[in-house]
Scaffold this active site. Structure first.
Site, short mmCIF file in Angstrom:
data_model
loop_
_atom_site.label_atom_id
_atom_site.label_comp_id
_atom_site.label_asym_id
_atom_site.label_seq_id
_atom_site.Cartn_x
_atom_site.Cartn_y
_atom_site.Cartn_z
CE LYS A 171 -1.89 2.93 3.04
NZ LYS A 171 -1.93 4.14 2.21
CB CYS A 280 13.20 8.69 9.19
SG CYS A 280 14.33 7.65 8.26
CD GLU A 379 9.90 12.31 12.70
OE1 GLU A 379 8.73 11.92 12.80
OE2 GLU A 379 10.78 11.71 12.06
#
Ligand code: NAD
Length: 475
Positions: A171, A280, A379
């Site tokens: 996906k 990331c 983050e």
């Protein structure tokens, strides 16, 4: 509307509501995908289950041949893929070109493992007995992808999954589905048996949940945010499905008094604005030692302030493209405002800018944020970085480790003993010495704490896609 790819055919998801896909630099609609119903996932999983035994029955080398064919197809369409990636993601074209090339290399690299995956023979305590450890595929893998390196992540999941005899249902992110559609079209021209690779479009709430809660999925390999990773663990728990989670990061960059600033400043600057601040494992907070703090801060702020930004397809010379969508810019702006209201000083940037339909956040540097503050702990995922002054390496290490995240870290020093101390005491899945990301495909990309479970790449990443069977053979 883009179609799903199930059992070797492109199939429309009849009646599904359309989701528009935007060019983040222009705000224009460039495609539509269906929010596919659960039944599409059922069909994809059924096709993958049916295909898996035959696929696993091929030799490793035969499966590796298929991976090499995919790599070569990707290389044949390198520039078109890179342009599409930039159009739907907003990353610079050169970065997109690197991502496409790296994806082809990844398939080739995984193919190299064909003759190297080995079981084990273990001495027994019983006379006349042989103990063997066999390695077997997990079965059907569910791969759920983020939008920030969407093409590479297809390979990070599909390459090792297929080489080790699994089949897969992918996906893609609803923000960046076009490159996955392009991939399926290339794969359709290859000799891969139907059902080995399947693609279902849709949102996390529909298709993502259907995959991670599906009894026919043997492992969910997910890359994305921590909150979604937690949801996926919950959904997978019902079937005790294995999860492999690559989640967010809050990488500290430690700059010691003896650092070479000609290395540290460009490395941290590039890392912070790379992929428009949405990586990331890019530097998210800086701990600089007091003796060098003024010089570092002055030069670093100049570098960040000089960063140009704009539509990467309109002007290839810009240093940074837009954020993926408007709510990212609003989220980053909120974090900066709260940092300033809690006492941090804005040294450059600080504003959300809308230009030509794209949403940008000015490259921003903050000073004086407290260790416990949101900007030091959460983050950011945008081109914003706080600088925090420390007295010594021990303090920098303790503050680095004081985080829910444990993906990557870096240290800049000319001292071997400081580098070794930092490497041994920093609790992160990766530590870079005198450089920033990226990681190597032959390494092992894995996060500690809330940054993930398990990892990807190299020998250890490959092992994640296999389970073991012990055989006790008594003569
Ligand atoms: P996200 O978590 O919002 O979405 C990722 C994927 O999960 C999407 O395909 C989404 O549709 C799907 N999803 C959402 N809700 C779901 C649910 N309930 N069940 C199943 N699937 C669901 O992440 P994002 O915004 O696409 O990506 C950014 C995040 O990814 C950042 O936190 C970044 O640090 C992280 N990331 C980590 C790595 C790594 O290797 N550790 C690499 C790239 C990105």
């Amino acid at each position: 509307m883009l179609a799903n790819y199930i059992d070797g055919r492109f199939v429309e998801a009849a009646g599904a509501s359309p989701i528009p896909v935007l060019n983040p630099a222009r705000g224009t609609v460039i495609a539509q995908i269906p929010d596919s119903p659960r039944s599409a996932v059922d069909e994809a999983v059924a096709a993958a289950r049916l295909a898996q035994p035959g696929w696993a029955a091929l030799t490793n080398s035969e499966r590796a041949g298929h991976l090499r064919q995919i790599a070569s197809k990707i290389r044949d369409h390198h520039e078109a893929l890179a342009r599409l990636l930039t159009e739907e993601n907003g990353k610079l074209l050169d970065l997109a070109r690197g991502e496409i090339a790296g994806t082809a290399d990844y398939f080739d690299y995984m193919a190299e493992w064909a003759r190297r995956i080995e079981g084990e023979i273990i001495p027994s305590d019983r006379r006349g007995e042989t103990i063997m450890m066999l390695r077997k595929p997990m079965g059907v893998i569910g791969g759920i992808l983020p939008w920030n390196f969407p093409f590479f992540l297809i390979a990070r999941k599909t390459g090792p999954a297929l080489l080790t005899g699994n089949t897969i249902v992918i996906k893609p992110s609803e923000e960046t589905p076009g490159n996955a559609d392009f991939f399926a079209r290339l794969l359709d021209e290859c000799d891969l048996p139907p059902g080995v690779f399947n693609l279902v479009h849709g949102t996390g709430k529909t298709v993502g949940e259907a995959i991670s809660s599906h009894a026919g999925i043997d492992m969910v390999s997910f890359t994305g945010s921590v909150p979604t990773g937690i949801e996926i663990m919950r959904q997978a728990a019902a079937n005790v499905t294995k999860v492999n989670l690559e989640l967010g990061g809050k990488a500290p960059a430690i700059v010691l008094d003896d650092a070479d600033l000609d290395i540290a400043i460009p490395a941290i600057h590039i890392s912070r604005v790379l992929n428009n601040g949405q990586v990331c494992n890019c530097a998210e907070r800086i701990y600089v030692q007091r003796g060098i703090a003024d010089e570092f801060t002055d030069k670093f702020v100049k570098a960040m302030a000089a960063t140009s930004f704009g539509d990467p397809l309109g002007n290839e010379a810009v240093d940074m493209g837009p954020l993926i969508y408007e709510r990212s810019a609003a989220r980053v702006a909120g974090m900066v405002e709260r940092a300033v209201s809690e006492g941090a000083t804005l040294l450059t940037g600080g504003a959300h800018r809308e230009v030509g339909g794209g949403h940008y956040f000015e490259p921003t540097v903050l000073a004086g944020a407290a260790q416990a503050s949101e900007i030091m702990q959460k983050e950011i995922f945008g081109p914003v970085i706080p600088i925090h002054v420390v007295d010594e390496l021990d303090e920098a290490i303790a503050k680095s480790n004081d985080s829910d995240y444990g993906l990557t870290s870096s240290v800049y020093t000319r001292s071997l003993s400081s580098a070794l101390k930092a490497s041994s005491d920093l609790n992160f899945g990766e530590t870079y010495v005198n450089r920033e990301n990226f990681e190597a495909i032959q390494g092992f990309h894995a996060g500690m704490r809330k940054s993930g479970i398990g990892g990807a790449d190299g020998k250890h990443g490959l092992m994640e896609f296999m389970q073991t069977q012990m055989v006790y053979l008594q003569n």
